[in-house]
Design a protein around this motif. Structure first.
Motif, mmCIF file in Angstrom:
data_model
loop_
_atom_site.group_PDB
_atom_site.id
_atom_site.type_symbol
_atom_site.label_atom_id
_atom_site.label_comp_id
_atom_site.label_asym_id
_atom_site.label_seq_id
_atom_site.Cartn_x
_atom_site.Cartn_y
_atom_site.Cartn_z
ATOM 1 N N GLY A 121 0.854 -1.206 0.000
ATOM 2 C CA GLY A 121 0.000 0.000 0.000
ATOM 3 C C GLY A 121 0.875 1.236 0.000
ATOM 4 N N THR B 278 2.300 0.778 10.647
ATOM 5 C CA THR B 278 1.816 0.138 11.868
ATOM 6 C C THR B 278 2.743 -0.972 12.367
ATOM 7 O OG1 THR B 278 0.600 -1.390 10.449
ATOM 8 C CG2 THR B 278 -0.603 0.531 11.280
ATOM 9 N N GLN C 128 -9.689 4.624 6.243
ATOM 10 C CA GLN C 128 -9.790 3.533 5.253
ATOM 11 C C GLN C 128 -10.386 2.299 5.916
ATOM 12 O OE1 GLN C 128 -6.523 5.109 5.579
ATOM 13 N NE2 GLN C 128 -6.357 3.936 7.484
ATOM 14 N N LYS D 260 -9.397 -7.985 6.037
ATOM 15 C CA LYS D 260 -8.233 -8.364 6.864
ATOM 16 C C LYS D 260 -8.684 -9.273 8.011
ATOM 17 C CE LYS D 260 -5.448 -4.140 6.449
ATOM 18 N NZ LYS D 260 -4.926 -2.990 7.172
HETATM 19 O O1 F6P Z 1 -4.610 -1.400 3.113
HETATM 20 C C1 F6P Z 1 -4.742 -0.565 4.192
HETATM 21 C C2 F6P Z 1 -3.459 0.082 4.615
HETATM 22 O O2 F6P Z 1 -3.635 0.461 5.933
HETATM 23 C C3 F6P Z 1 -3.056 1.276 3.755
HETATM 24 O O3 F6P Z 1 -3.768 2.412 4.055
HETATM 25 C C4 F6P Z 1 -1.621 1.350 4.064
HETATM 26 O O4 F6P Z 1 -0.931 2.184 3.191
HETATM 27 C C5 F6P Z 1 -1.243 -0.107 3.951
HETATM 28 O O5 F6P Z 1 -2.344 -0.790 4.526
HETATM 29 C C6 F6P Z 1 0.031 -0.505 4.633
HETATM 30 O O6 F6P Z 1 0.003 -0.240 6.003
HETATM 31 P P1 F6P Z 1 1.311 -0.239 6.876
HETATM 32 O O7 F6P Z 1 2.221 0.828 6.356
HETATM 33 O O8 F6P Z 1 0.858 0.039 8.269
HETATM 34 O O9 F6P Z 1 1.969 -1.588 6.757
#
Ligand code: F6P
Length: 545
Positions: free
Chosen positions: A151, A204, A502, A509
């Motif tokens: 993403g 995250t 989002q 998920k």
């Molecule tokens: O698919 C949802 C999402 O939260 C996106 O908004 C984000 O860019 C992607 O997953 C990756 O998230 P992370 O950077 O927390 O791994």
């Protein structure tokens, strides 16, 4: 009826009034149309004259933007108000490029120095990787850098790395995003663990795809070089610093960012580390400067001359007043091949929403389907449908006047000619009479002409807009991406939605987590729906064959 609803109704009335607007006739009568329906900022030009709009259309759209509170909402974003209400967060990707002297407060804290400090740490690390002064455990410089993310932690850097290829002077960059083992297997195939550096990028640091790929990469390094080599061959980018430390990555290899940076708006943050490793800290800063310039323009230019505002107004006009469900983005630039995929997340994750800020149903259709491929390749694939299909899909052409290969200028001339030809063809079309005349000129007999001519008719009157600039470099690239970011913002305000959460990605998920033990055969599928249970059984049967 609120002022917004009244302005929306007035816009729709107006749209009905000009439903039979004909671009071809309009252009035939009006030599000034390009001058009146285009706008520019330095070398960046937006030509929207090939869209079915009049002066009144723009007046009504601007009126709608005013009553929707666009100017106020824009200032709320730039000043750090928590406009992402469902997550109670500020939305400040603009602060990442505002410069060291900007004074931006988030919850009472001046963040400019935090941003600058991370940029300096990234620069130090990136330049050391590039120069070879940071090495792997075998004492060899890194020749290959693999970014593991998905993403927003993948699409922006992957797109930028390709876009800025002429400015590369560092190690080779690779991107692994898909949890499909094929992605990491194919990427690592041919790479040497001794000269490979991994960047694990996750806001995250919990995203299952990224964590799975990161563990596979760690095993790959440990198997080849020993467990002790892991820390020397890994770096990470995240807002969850504690989780990164648990993964075993050294503190001085962790680059942080903040919850006020949305994933799909994060390429300007430490998520851009792979871009910096590819093109160097100076070029990365030029990219930030380009975006900053567009931010200034977005904040200061009058609405009628404001490029992201105009792009957003036209987008809203097409989606809501004309009812087009999709838009195609066609960069006539092979190095922008990943831009459509990047824009799919930016636009569809932001504006693919069904309720307004107050939780009530949206009053209009919201974000369109966004898709595309570079020209000229798209011409030989799906342009048939754009020209003669039964749906009208507005097209956004993106074009640089100059390429990076002076010795191949004839290629670039041809590229430009094709881009202009497509927008002209969409607008003009070809009438039945013209089709007949063309076949007559070829000497076809009358009976055959009547059979063939209808197939050679192009309805025309199909809208497109063109974004044109001098050349694609870090500065103009930064400006282009900021243009699209703010366009999404403008449309989000007009839809009345929150463009910055989002939740729509969550359900899938959760269910994937529930289904994993079912697929692994550790849990029965009996409590799933009949289709899911049937598919699980068939997967099992096929695996046992
Ligand atoms: O698919 C949802 C999402 O939260 C996106 O908004 C984000 O860019 C992607 O997953 C990756 O998230 P992370 O950077 O927390 O791994």
């Amino acid at each position: 009826m609120s002022a917004y609803e009244a302005a929306l109704e007035a816009l729709k009335d107006h749209a009905r009034g000009i439903a039979d607007f004909d671009l071809r006739d309009t252009f035939a009568k009006d030599r000034d149309r390009f001058a009146r329906f285009s706008a520019s900022h330095d070398d960046l030009l937006l030509d929207y004259s090939k869209c079915a709009v009049t002066e009144e259309t723009l007046d009504r759209l601007v009126k709608l933007a005013q009553v929707a509170g666009l100017a106020e909402r824009r200032e709320e974003m730039f000043s750090g108000k928590h406009i992402n209400i469902t997550e109670d967060r500020a939305v400040l990707h603009t602060a990442l490029r505002a410069g060291a002297n900007s004074a931006i407060n988030v919850d009472g804290q001046d963040i400019a120095s935090d941003v600058e400090s991370v940029l300096r740490d990234m620069s130090k690390f990136a330049e050391a990787v590039r120069s070879g002064s940071i090495k792997g455990t075998s004492g060899k410089p890194f020749t290959d850098v693999v970014n593991i993310g998905i993403g927003g932690s993948d699409l922006g850097p992957a797109m930028a790395t390709l876009a800025l290829a002429p400015f590369h002077n560092g190690p080779r960059l690779h991107y692994v995003s898909n949890v499909d083992g094929a992605h990491i297997a194919d990427t690592l195939d041919g790479l040497d663990p001794a000269t490979t550096l991994f960047i694990v990028a996750s806001k995250t640091f919990t995203t299952i795809e990224t964590m799975t790929n990161a563990r596979t990469a760690r095993d790959w390094i440990a198997k080849a070089l020993g467990e002790d080599a892991v820390s020397a061959h890994f770096a990470a980018v995240s807002t969850a610093l504690d989780k990164v430390a648990d993964f075993g990555i050294d503190q001085d290899r962790i680059f942080g960012f903040w919850d006020w940076v949305g994933g799909r708006y994060s390429l300007w943050s430490a998520i851009g580390l792979p871009i910096m490793i590819a093109v160097g800290a100076d070029s990365f800063r030029k990219m930030l400067e380009g975006a900053r310039d567009l931010d200034r323009h977005f904040r200061q230019a009058p609405l009628r001359e404001n490029l992201p505002v105009l792009l957003g107004l036209i987008g809203f006009w097409h989606r809501v007043a004309r009812g087009y469900p999709a838009r195609a983005v066609i960069p006539y630039d092979q190095r922008l091949a990943r831009l459509p995929a990047y824009l799919q997340q930016l636009d569809m994750e932001s504006n693919g929403k069904r309720v307004r800020l107050d939780g009530t149903d949206a009053l209009t259709p919201t974000g369109p389907l966004v898709w595309g491929e570079p020209g000229t390749n798209g011409q030989h694939a799906f342009f048939q449908l754009l020209h003669q299909g039964t749906d009208v899909i507005p097209v956004e052409f993106i074009l640089a006047a100059k390429g990076h290969e002076p010795e191949l200028k004839h290629h670039h001339d041809l590229l430009i000619a094709n881009c202009l030809a497509q927008s002209e063809a969409l607008m003009k079309g070809r009438t039945l009479e013209e089709a007949r005349a063309q076949l007559q000129a070829k000497g076809m007999d009358a009976e055959k002409i009547e059979k063939i001519a209808p197939h050679r008719v192009f309805p025309g009157n199909r809208p497109s807009l063109t974004i044109l600039y001098e050349t694609l470099d870090p500065y103009s690239f930064g400006r282009l991406i900021a243009l699209y970011e703010h366009r999404v913002f403008v449309e989000g305000v007009l839809f009345g939605i929150n463009s910055f959460d989002q939740w729509g990605v969550e359900l899938g998920k959760e269910l994937a987590t529930e289904l994993q033990p079912v697929v692994e055969g550790k849990k029965s599928a009996d409590d799933r729906d009949a289709s899911t249970a049937g598919l699980v059984a068939q997967v099992k049967a096929l695996r046992e064959r």
